[in-house]
Design a protein around this motif. Structure first.
Motif, PDB file in Angstrom:
ATOM      1  N   ALA A   1      16.668  -2.879  21.191  1.00  0.00           N
ATOM      2  CA  ALA A   1      17.051  -3.220  19.527  1.00  0.00           C
ATOM      3  C   ALA A   1      16.492  -2.365  19.045  1.00  0.00           C
ATOM      4  O   ALA A   1      16.776  -1.904  18.330  1.00  0.00           O
ATOM      5  N   SER A   2      15.282  -2.217  19.394  1.00  0.00           N
ATOM      6  CA  SER A   2      14.812  -1.187  18.564  1.00  0.00           C
ATOM      7  C   SER A   2      15.913   0.432  19.238  1.00  0.00           C
ATOM      8  O   SER A   2      16.129   1.196  17.517  1.00  0.00           O
ATOM      9  N   LEU A   3      16.504   0.709  20.189  1.00  0.00           N
ATOM     10  CA  LEU A   3      17.656   1.781  20.168  1.00  0.00           C
ATOM     11  C   LEU A   3      18.390   1.752  19.225  1.00  0.00           C
ATOM     12  O   LEU A   3      18.562   2.761  18.308  1.00  0.00           O
ATOM     13  N   VAL A   4      18.966   0.538  18.938  1.00  0.00           N
ATOM     14  CA  VAL A   4      19.927   0.016  18.508  1.00  0.00           C
ATOM     15  C   VAL A   4      19.907   0.365  16.833  1.00  0.00           C
ATOM     16  O   VAL A   4      20.190   1.115  16.109  1.00  0.00           O
ATOM     17  N   LYS A   5      18.749  -0.004  16.251  1.00  0.00           N
ATOM     18  CA  LYS A   5      18.281  -0.265  14.765  1.00  0.00           C
ATOM     19  C   LYS A   5      18.466   1.594  14.481  1.00  0.00           C
ATOM     20  O   LYS A   5      18.516   1.719  13.674  1.00  0.00           O
TER      21      LYS A   5
ATOM     22  N   LEU B   1      21.625 -11.027  19.605  1.00  0.00           N
ATOM     23  CA  LEU B   1      20.947  -9.929  18.425  1.00  0.00           C
ATOM     24  C   LEU B   1      21.150  -8.263  18.428  1.00  0.00           C
ATOM     25  O   LEU B   1      20.847  -7.949  17.472  1.00  0.00           O
ATOM     26  N   LEU B   2      22.491  -7.785  18.738  1.00  0.00           N
ATOM     27  CA  LEU B   2      23.113  -6.569  18.397  1.00  0.00           C
ATOM     28  C   LEU B   2      23.388  -7.095  17.081  1.00  0.00           C
ATOM     29  O   LEU B   2      23.210  -5.851  16.220  1.00  0.00           O
ATOM     30  N   GLU B   3      24.231  -7.600  16.778  1.00  0.00           N
ATOM     31  CA  GLU B   3      25.097  -8.577  15.315  1.00  0.00           C
ATOM     32  C   GLU B   3      23.956  -8.191  14.404  1.00  0.00           C
ATOM     33  O   GLU B   3      23.670  -7.877  12.877  1.00  0.00           O
TER      34      GLU B   3
END
Length: 281
Positions: A38-42, A81-83
């Motif tokens: 999640a930290s990478l995606v954010k 989670l990705l959404e």
């Protein structure tokens, strides 16, 4: 957020977005996502107009079929989670979509890929480079995001990008840990309660070694870590190496480099866990 399963559909979605001049960030994953992913995606969402997250358990990077079969697959939870993180596209292909025929390409980036993981998991990094290069070709991102927990993988991907002249930026992101220090990993889901408690000795030992290293030699620090892990319940050390963070080659003296990293792999029960600590950077 849209979920697509074919390269054709992925590229159709991306072409419409790229026409608008939006920068594209890519976060390659094997699913079973956690706060580290999640930290990478954010970060990608904050730095790009569009973020693509691939969710694909890549068979060519597993040299243990049992490990491949046991790797957790949780696409529905991953998409939720990705959404929440703001991803625009999830690319979740089948094996036949990514490998319509066997990939016979050989990637060699010695000495980066012949030490540590490369020595203990022959063929692993070749499989990593196969799938990552396929994703780069399909997405053509402006930036791609990888976690520093897979420290050796990050160094090899940077070298692949350099040698193959990909016109994208590789962004390395810090290790995300639980409050008690355990490095986040999809494999943590396979740990029993007792094994998870035992696994805490990995990060605890690395943190202690960073203080220890300030007044001890490289070899003394190496021995301190090895002895501590071997004495800990339920853990079996595969390797611990103190290396130059750029070349991944062992160092014998702290003065040999301005970038020293300790990389470790430990079996906790049957679960293989990796971690690392920076001594100098």
């Amino acid at each position: 957020m849209k979920v697509v399963h074919t390269i054709k559909d992925l590229q159709a979605e991306l072409s419409a977005l790229k026409v608008q001049g939006k920068k594209v960030g890519l976060v390659p994953t094997m699913g079973a996502l956690h706060a580290g992913h999640a930290s990478l995606v954010k970060r990608s969402v904050s730095e790009n107009g569009v973020t693509v997250v691939s969710v694909f358990v890549n068979p060519t990077q597993f040299n243990d079929k049992n490990d491949l079969e046991k790797y957790p697959r949780t696409l529905e939870a991953d998409c939720s989670l990705l959404e929440e993180c703001g991803a625009a596209l999830v690319f979740a292909p089948s094996v036949s979509e990514m490998y319509p025929e066997p990939d016979t390409r050989q990637f060699s980036y010695a000495p980066l890929d012949t030490v540590m993981e490369g020595a203990f998991r022959p063929g692993h990094f070749n499989g990593v480079c196969q799938i990552v290069s396929k994703l780069f070709d399909a997405v053509q991102p402006d930036r791609a995001y990888f976690g520093e927990k897979d420290f050796q993988q990050l160094a090899i991907i940077r070298e692949m990008v350099r040698q193959l002249n990909y016109s994208l930026e590789i962004v390395g992101c810090p290790i995300v840990r639980e409050e008690d220090g355990l490095a986040l990993s999809s494999r943590n889901k396979r740990l029993s309660a007792e094994e998870r408690e035992n696994a805490l000795n990995i990060s605890r030992t690395l943190f202690k070694s960073r203080n220890f290293a300030a007044t001890h030699t490289v070899s003394e620090t190496q021995k301190m870590v090895e002895d501590a892990i071997e004495a800990a319940p339920g853990l079996r050390l595969e390797y611990f190496e103190i290396v130059d963070g750029n070349t991944l080659q062992k160092i014998n003296d702290w003065e040999n480099t301005s970038y020293a990293v300790g990389c470790i792999t430990v079996f906790c029960g049957e679960v293989r866990l990796i971690d690392n600590i920076k001594y100098k950077e």
